[in-house]
Design a protein around this motif. Sequence first.
Motif, mmCIF file in Angstrom:
data_model
loop_
_atom_site.group_PDB
_atom_site.id
_atom_site.type_symbol
_atom_site.label_atom_id
_atom_site.label_comp_id
_atom_site.label_asym_id
_atom_site.label_seq_id
_atom_site.Cartn_x
_atom_site.Cartn_y
_atom_site.Cartn_z
ATOM 1 N N GLU A 1 0.899 -1.226 -0.130
ATOM 2 C CA GLU A 1 -0.134 0.063 -0.002
ATOM 3 C C GLU A 1 0.986 1.430 0.121
ATOM 4 N N GLY A 2 1.961 1.330 0.711
ATOM 5 C CA GLY A 2 2.742 2.393 0.892
ATOM 6 C C GLY A 2 3.493 2.742 -0.402
ATOM 7 N N PHE A 3 3.900 1.600 -0.974
ATOM 8 C CA PHE A 3 4.651 1.669 -2.357
ATOM 9 C C PHE A 3 3.806 2.314 -3.399
ATOM 10 N N ASP A 4 2.403 1.909 -3.431
ATOM 11 C CA ASP A 4 1.404 2.333 -4.432
ATOM 12 C C ASP A 4 1.065 3.761 -4.340
ATOM 13 N N LEU A 5 0.982 4.124 -2.867
ATOM 14 C CA LEU A 5 0.396 5.672 -2.606
ATOM 15 C C LEU A 5 1.613 6.605 -3.061
ATOM 16 N N GLN A 6 2.889 6.320 -3.067
ATOM 17 C CA GLN A 6 3.943 7.170 -3.460
ATOM 18 C C GLN A 6 4.269 6.602 -4.999
ATOM 19 N N ALA A 7 3.655 5.815 -5.607
ATOM 20 C CA ALA A 7 4.368 5.527 -6.933
ATOM 21 C C ALA A 7 3.871 6.746 -8.088
#
Length: 402
Positions: free
Chosen positions: A25-31
């Motif tokens: 989730e954190g990766f995709d939020l900042q993708a």
Amino acid sequence: MQITIDHRSGGRRALLLAFMAAVIEGFDLQAAGVAVPKLAPAFGLTPQQIGLFFSSATVGLIFGALAGGRVADAWGRRSGLVLSLVTFGIFSAATAYVTSFEQLVVMRFLTGVGLGGALPNLVNIAAESTDPSRRGRAVSIMYAGVPLGGAVASGVAILGLHGGDWHSIFLVGGIMPLLVAPAIHILLPPLGVVKSEAKSTSGALSRILAPQTLLTTVALWVSFFLGLLVVYLLLNWMPQLLVSRGLAREEASFVQILFNLGGAAGSLVGGRMLDQRNPVMPVALGFAAAAAALLMLSLLPAHLGLTLMAGALVGGAILCVQAILYGVAPQCYPFEIRGTGVGVAVAVGRLGSIAGPLLAGFLVAGGSSPSDVIFALVPITLLAGLTTVLLLARRERALQAA
């Protein structure tokens, strides 16, 4: 009917799965932030279009949080999380194949819906995977995965591991949740199935806003709104503010990574604070420390070493208190309406995540310096601390009276 995890046999497995999902989730939020430097010239985006691209995901997060909380109560936490992972996985991967700005905005909005729906389910899975006396710690372990995933995304950008290709960021962000979703469906017990009047939206909302819970609900909403206002202002504006103070853009990116890594460590501290026998004073000190860290960052000169240290301290302090909020939210409501209660609180917090960047833009346009913008967050953080302390004090009185 309530299905709970056996804390000895399944609790650790459930928490590990929730942590893995939180990292994704954190990766995709900042993708999107990682992809924009390459994506913007590819589509010829104007600054206004870039802002709309970012905002579309934020709006999706609000709708997703509301829907995810209801699904958690009606269909169970496991089903809600799997559905959210599949949703943002599909639309993140689809973003890599868009051919127009309009498609880009729609895909990012739908990705945001999935991302927003995941968090209420993750919070409740973590809270219900352990003994009640350790719920704050469990939620904080899960939540630490979000800034850790953000740090991974920022590191990928700095090191150029995506090969300078914006498509690969969204493809990786889409494949990861689609791979994890089947494992969660198989390995996680079907938590959170209820049979009551709370399965209806109106029934759950009426209980959240009932006279006996209204003050708790309002205090939780205010704390979430102010807390996420501060977090997202820093996530969106801190690199630009640091560049304005004289740091190179690469140096500002390193500060952002340390902000996230410090946040992951601070999240764990927040959970332990919340699980104290009397958490009111430790939590109050945590918010005071967050305000002090912001004050320090606003006053420091543009020296790389000092700013790196301050960025890590600010990330640790700010996400420490944010983890406290995520930890206390599921403790505010009974099981059968917990998903809805947490989901609505997260959705209100997402309004703060919209207000934060807008506030920074307003202050900068009005001539405020980077130090002024960061300093403005100090009273906001203290006000969030006040409402959180009042919320905890009210909860402690209720526990003593029970």
